[in-house]
Design an enzyme around this catalytic site. Structure first.
Site, PDB file in Angstrom:
ATOM      1  N   LEU A   1       0.820  -1.211   0.000  1.00 51.99           N
ATOM      2  CA  LEU A   1       0.000   0.000   0.000  1.00 51.99           C
ATOM      3  C   LEU A   1       0.857   1.266   0.000  1.00 51.99           C
ATOM      4  O   LEU A   1       0.340   2.378   0.041  1.00 51.99           O
ATOM      5  CB  LEU A   1      -0.938   0.003   1.226  1.00 51.99           C
ATOM      6  CG  LEU A   1      -1.783  -1.273   1.362  1.00 51.99           C
ATOM      7  CD1 LEU A   1      -2.595  -1.256   2.652  1.00 51.99           C
ATOM      8  CD2 LEU A   1      -2.704  -1.433   0.157  1.00 51.99           C
TER       9      LEU A   1
ATOM     10  N   GLN B   1       4.327   3.788  -1.353  1.00 48.84           N
ATOM     11  CA  GLN B   1       4.603   4.577  -2.566  1.00 48.84           C
ATOM     12  C   GLN B   1       4.928   3.680  -3.761  1.00 48.84           C
ATOM     13  O   GLN B   1       4.386   3.869  -4.852  1.00 48.84           O
ATOM     14  CB  GLN B   1       5.774   5.550  -2.310  1.00 48.84           C
ATOM     15  CG  GLN B   1       5.967   6.537  -3.464  1.00 48.84           C
ATOM     16  CD  GLN B   1       7.275   7.318  -3.397  1.00 48.84           C
ATOM     17  OE1 GLN B   1       8.137   7.067  -2.550  1.00 48.84           O
ATOM     18  NE2 GLN B   1       7.430   8.272  -4.300  1.00 48.84           N
TER      19      GLN B   1
ATOM     20  N   TYR C   1      18.229   3.430   9.236  1.00 49.20           N
ATOM     21  CA  TYR C   1      17.712   2.935   7.950  1.00 49.20           C
ATOM     22  C   TYR C   1      18.863   2.392   7.095  1.00 49.20           C
ATOM     23  O   TYR C   1      18.779   1.284   6.542  1.00 49.20           O
ATOM     24  CB  TYR C   1      17.007   4.095   7.247  1.00 49.20           C
ATOM     25  CG  TYR C   1      16.473   3.821   5.862  1.00 49.20           C
ATOM     26  CD1 TYR C   1      15.455   2.894   5.643  1.00 49.20           C
ATOM     27  CD2 TYR C   1      16.955   4.533   4.755  1.00 49.20           C
ATOM     28  CE1 TYR C   1      14.944   2.683   4.364  1.00 49.20           C
ATOM     29  CE2 TYR C   1      16.444   4.336   3.482  1.00 49.20           C
ATOM     30  CZ  TYR C   1      15.442   3.404   3.292  1.00 49.20           C
ATOM     31  OH  TYR C   1      14.923   3.197   2.039  1.00 49.20           O
TER      32      TYR C   1
ATOM     33  N   LYS D   1      19.724  -1.328   5.677  1.00 54.89           N
ATOM     34  CA  LYS D   1      19.810  -1.581   4.231  1.00 54.89           C
ATOM     35  C   LYS D   1      21.100  -2.331   3.886  1.00 54.89           C
ATOM     36  O   LYS D   1      21.082  -3.279   3.107  1.00 54.89           O
ATOM     37  CB  LYS D   1      19.704  -0.269   3.447  1.00 54.89           C
ATOM     38  CG  LYS D   1      18.292   0.277   3.384  1.00 54.89           C
ATOM     39  CD  LYS D   1      17.366  -0.682   2.642  1.00 54.89           C
ATOM     40  CE  LYS D   1      15.922  -0.304   2.729  1.00 54.89           C
ATOM     41  NZ  LYS D   1      15.003  -1.318   2.210  1.00 54.89           N
TER      42      LYS D   1
HETATM   43  P1  NAD Z   1       6.469   3.282   1.925  1.00 53.33           P
HETATM   44  O1  NAD Z   1       6.810   3.790   3.294  1.00 53.33           O
HETATM   45  O2  NAD Z   1       5.717   4.165   1.010  1.00 53.33           O
HETATM   46  O3  NAD Z   1       5.705   1.893   2.022  1.00 53.33           O
HETATM   47  C1  NAD Z   1       6.096   0.899   2.903  1.00 53.33           C
HETATM   48  C2  NAD Z   1       4.862   0.155   3.352  1.00 53.33           C
HETATM   49  O4  NAD Z   1       5.262  -0.821   4.309  1.00 53.33           O
HETATM   50  C3  NAD Z   1       3.820   1.054   4.025  1.00 53.33           C
HETATM   51  O5  NAD Z   1       2.551   0.849   3.413  1.00 53.33           O
HETATM   52  C4  NAD Z   1       3.814   0.591   5.474  1.00 53.33           C
HETATM   53  O6  NAD Z   1       2.544   0.650   6.088  1.00 53.33           O
HETATM   54  C5  NAD Z   1       4.250  -0.864   5.284  1.00 53.33           C
HETATM   55  N1  NAD Z   1       4.758  -1.469   6.507  1.00 53.33           N
HETATM   56  C6  NAD Z   1       5.476  -0.920   7.521  1.00 53.33           C
HETATM   57  N2  NAD Z   1       5.686  -1.820   8.492  1.00 53.33           N
HETATM   58  C7  NAD Z   1       5.109  -2.978   8.083  1.00 53.33           C
HETATM   59  C8  NAD Z   1       4.987  -4.268   8.642  1.00 53.33           C
HETATM   60  N3  NAD Z   1       5.469  -4.559   9.864  1.00 53.33           N
HETATM   61  N4  NAD Z   1       4.349  -5.218   7.928  1.00 53.33           N
HETATM   62  C9  NAD Z   1       3.830  -4.946   6.713  1.00 53.33           C
HETATM   63  N5  NAD Z   1       3.871  -3.737   6.152  1.00 53.33           N
HETATM   64  C10 NAD Z   1       4.516  -2.751   6.821  1.00 53.33           C
HETATM   65  O7  NAD Z   1       7.852   2.826   1.269  1.00 53.33           O
HETATM   66  P2  NAD Z   1       8.205   2.676  -0.285  1.00 53.33           P
HETATM   67  O8  NAD Z   1       8.729   3.988  -0.723  1.00 53.33           O
HETATM   68  O9  NAD Z   1       7.104   2.042  -1.024  1.00 53.33           O
HETATM   69  O10 NAD Z   1       9.472   1.714  -0.164  1.00 53.33           O
HETATM   70  C11 NAD Z   1       9.414   0.337  -0.412  1.00 53.33           C
HETATM   71  C12 NAD Z   1      10.827  -0.222  -0.336  1.00 53.33           C
HETATM   72  O11 NAD Z   1      11.668   0.478  -1.254  1.00 53.33           O
HETATM   73  C13 NAD Z   1      11.483  -0.057   1.035  1.00 53.33           C
HETATM   74  O12 NAD Z   1      12.326  -1.160   1.288  1.00 53.33           O
HETATM   75  C14 NAD Z   1      12.337   1.180   0.869  1.00 53.33           C
HETATM   76  O13 NAD Z   1      13.442   1.173   1.747  1.00 53.33           O
HETATM   77  C15 NAD Z   1      12.784   1.016  -0.571  1.00 53.33           C
HETATM   78  N6  NAD Z   1      13.203   2.280  -1.150  1.00 53.33           N
HETATM   79  C16 NAD Z   1      12.290   3.270  -1.405  1.00 53.33           C
HETATM   80  C17 NAD Z   1      12.726   4.480  -1.948  1.00 53.33           C
HETATM   81  C18 NAD Z   1      11.774   5.584  -2.241  1.00 53.33           C
HETATM   82  O14 NAD Z   1      12.236   6.702  -2.568  1.00 53.33           O
HETATM   83  N7  NAD Z   1      10.456   5.377  -2.162  1.00 53.33           N
HETATM   84  C19 NAD Z   1      14.085   4.656  -2.219  1.00 53.33           C
HETATM   85  C20 NAD Z   1      14.985   3.643  -1.915  1.00 53.33           C
HETATM   86  C21 NAD Z   1      14.527   2.444  -1.413  1.00 53.33           C
HETATM   87  C1  AKB Z   2      14.507   7.883   1.811  1.00 56.19           C
HETATM   88  O1  AKB Z   2      14.738   9.073   1.564  1.00 56.19           O
HETATM   89  O2  AKB Z   2      14.538   7.366   2.927  1.00 56.19           O
HETATM   90  C2  AKB Z   2      14.220   6.987   0.624  1.00 56.19           C
HETATM   91  C3  AKB Z   2      15.483   6.353   0.156  1.00 56.19           C
HETATM   92  C4  AKB Z   2      16.361   7.083  -0.774  1.00 56.19           C
HETATM   93  O3  AKB Z   2      15.788   5.262   0.542  1.00 56.19           O
HETATM   94  N1  AKB Z   2      13.569   7.750  -0.380  1.00 56.19           N
END
Ligand code: NAD
Ligand code: AKB
Length: 313
Positions: free
Chosen positions: A10, A12, A138, A142
């Protein structure tokens, strides 16, 4: 055909990835999951809190899942406020996913981040294999997650794959509490208020990426020929690197009366200063054909076009 469980669906990335995966693998082969019990999403959905191994196990068994795309996590800014929650979800959740994958014979795709690097890492054109000493909770989860995924591949043969995503920019679902979130909020504010207060200093460079390229990367790497993968967890991928002044100028080309000022948040600034300015993604290009489509100006045009429709402006 793969049968895929998406955790954190759910958020991003997940909210858009599920739609894309259903296009690729079929509507009934992709199961979205999240912590909420009742969700009014279209398609198959299971309640899965990744800190509970039984919930993961049951969803995998029930749907004969053979791949898990593990997205559930706590991002950098929230993680600095709640380090123990970030540790429990990011490390405990990943460990639970890998254990179920080992027992049930699933592949696992999980994203790492530019946050897996730290202040000692070469900042410009950061190599694929280099120093990783992050200074955020974080980032610690990672880099440890990358090592854990490699361990499960080498020790147990679990097909683990991942990329180091930069900051992701998208219009469907707001970002979940990261350091790069300003680069999404700026588009909403430019359209709604014609002004934006930036929480990062004007010359803070970070790698960024538009969501369509990020989704392509996930599918391409999941479909990549394993015999070509020298690296696995996790590949540097890059498409653009910019600072707040650059994104401001890009938006101003389309909204000339847009203004921006600065109110620097020291927690976010310290995190951003510890991350690379730009990544070398040549390993991803060579090993599985990574080839992003968007640059800053083409992303800005598409973001503003799509957001105008979403916000009824
Ligand atoms: P987000 O925060 O938008 O979504 C993460 C989801 O995980 C949320 O819906 C949250 O409710 C859910 N969540 C949290 N704890 C939970 C649990 N115990 N059980 C089940 N669900 C749980 O994050 P995102 O941006 O969609 O990121 C997804 C992955 O991509 C992550 O591993 C993040 O580190 C990685 N990432 C994202 C970005 C970015 O810019 N969006 C960049 C680098 C890496
Ligand atoms: C954050 O800023 O935490 C994320 C990422 C780059 O992992 N968007």
């Amino acid at each position: 055909m793969k049968k895929v469980l998406v955790t954190g669906a759910l958020g991003q990335i997940g909210s858009e990835l599920v739609v894309k995966l259903r296009d690729v693998y079929g509507e009934n082969n992709v199961i979205a999951s999240g912590r909420s019990e009742n969700v009014t999403t279209h398609g198959l959905y299971e309640q899965v809190d990744v800190t509970d191994p039984n919930q993961i196990f049951q969803a995998v068994k029930k749907h004969n899942v053979d791949w898990v795309v593990h997205l559930a996590a706590i991002l950098s800014a929230v993680g600095e406020n709640k380090p123990s929650a970030a540790y429990n979800v990011n490390m405990g959740g990943l460990f639970n996913i890998l254990e179920v994958a080992r027992e049930e014979g699933c592949g696992v795709f999980t994203p790492s981040s530019i946050a897996a690097f730290g202040p000692d890492t070469p900042k410009v054109n950061t190599p694929q294999d280099t120093i990783q000493r992050p200074t955020t909770m974080y980032g610690v989860t990672k880099v440890a997650g990358e090592l854990l995924c490699d361990y499960y591949y080498k020790r147990f043969g679990v097909d683990t794959r991942g990329v180091r995503f930069p900051g992701l920019i998208s219009y469907e679902t707001l970002p979940g509490g990261g350091t790069t979130d300003y680069a999404v909020h700026i588009y909403y504010e430019a359209l709604k208020e014609k002004k934006f207060t930036c929480p990062l200093d004007k010359n803070t460079y970070m790698d960024m990426m538009y969501m369509p390229d990020a989704l392509d990367a996930i599918v391409k790497l999941m479909e990549a020929d394993p015999s070509k993968l020298i690296h696995r967890n996790a590949f540097n991928i890059a498409s653009m690197s910019f600072c707040p002044e650059d994104i401001y100028s890009s938006i101003k080309k389309i909204i000339p009366d847009f203004t921006m000022n600065y109110d620097v948040n020291s927690v976010l600034q310290n995190i951003a200063n510890s991350w690379p300015d730009s990544l070398d993604d040549s390993a991803a290009r060579a090993e599985w054909g990574w080839d992003p489509k968007y640059n800053l100006d083409s992303m800005t045009k598409d973001m503003l076009d799509k957001l105008k429709i979403k916000l009824n402006l």
